[in-house]
Enzyme design. Structure first.
Site, short mmCIF file in Angstrom:
data_model
loop_
_atom_site.label_atom_id
_atom_site.label_comp_id
_atom_site.label_asym_id
_atom_site.label_seq_id
_atom_site.Cartn_x
_atom_site.Cartn_y
_atom_site.Cartn_z
N GLN A 106 42.11 48.81 40.10
CA GLN A 106 42.92 47.65 40.44
C GLN A 106 43.64 47.88 41.77
O GLN A 106 44.82 48.21 41.80
CB GLN A 106 43.94 47.42 39.31
CG GLN A 106 44.74 46.17 39.44
CD GLN A 106 43.97 44.93 39.07
OE1 GLN A 106 43.19 44.94 38.12
NE2 GLN A 106 44.16 43.88 39.81
N PHE A 107 42.92 47.69 42.88
CA PHE A 107 43.52 47.95 44.19
C PHE A 107 44.70 47.02 44.47
O PHE A 107 45.58 47.34 45.26
CB PHE A 107 42.48 47.87 45.31
CG PHE A 107 42.11 46.47 45.71
CD1 PHE A 107 42.77 45.83 46.75
CD2 PHE A 107 41.09 45.78 45.04
CE1 PHE A 107 42.42 44.54 47.13
CE2 PHE A 107 40.75 44.50 45.39
CZ PHE A 107 41.41 43.88 46.44
N THR A 108 44.76 45.88 43.81
CA THR A 108 45.82 44.91 44.06
C THR A 108 47.20 45.41 43.62
O THR A 108 48.21 44.79 43.97
CB THR A 108 45.52 43.55 43.40
OG1 THR A 108 45.41 43.73 41.99
CG2 THR A 108 44.24 42.96 43.96
#
Length: 143
Positions: free
Chosen positions: A76-78
């Protein structure tokens, strides 16, 4: 490294319409949304896995290690979105794929080495994550 943890009664990840990872715990499990930043390394992934495995957020103040709760790990890079200015998030704090992918994998492998039953999403894929948050309980961990 950041991990957004949700206590769940069920969860699944779909890619292109097919389930690639799912939890159907008899009691509770955890969904771990994993974000990686530039200075993260394998040692931090190991420490984060230990922290999550021992985190006492399940019923009766138990941890996943206490009851063998399954864990669904999803990249989950966000989690490293910078929203301080304007209306468009900046992603410069998120590590590039070449750095993040092996560390998300190392995090999952570290959990398995600790005894966890781990399911995963597909790094870099467009995923649909379904879950039933229990409580609701959601906790942000940082190392």
């Amino acid at each position: 490294m950041r991990v957004l943890v949700q206590r769940v009664t069920s969860a699944a990840v779909r890619v292109d319409g097919g389930v690639v990872g799912a939890l159907r715990p008899e009691s509770q499990g955890l969904v771990a949304l994993v974000g990686v930043t530039h200075d993260d390394d394998a040692a931090k992934a190991q420490r984060m896995a230990e922290k999550l495995w021992q985190l006492r957020i399940l019923d009766d103040e138990k941890s996943a290690s206490d009851i063998g709760a399954p864990i669904l790990v999803v990249s989950q890079f966000t989690l490293y979105a910078n929203t301080a200015k304007g209306r468009r998030p900046a992603w410069n704090a998120a590590a590039p794929s070449a750095v993040a992918e092996p560390l998300v994998a190392a995090f999952g492998e570290s959990l398995r080495a600790l005894g966890a039953s781990v399911e995963t999403g597909v790094f870099g894929a467009h995923m649909q994550v379904e879950l039933v948050n229990d409580g609701p309980v959601t906790v942000l961990l940082e190392i």
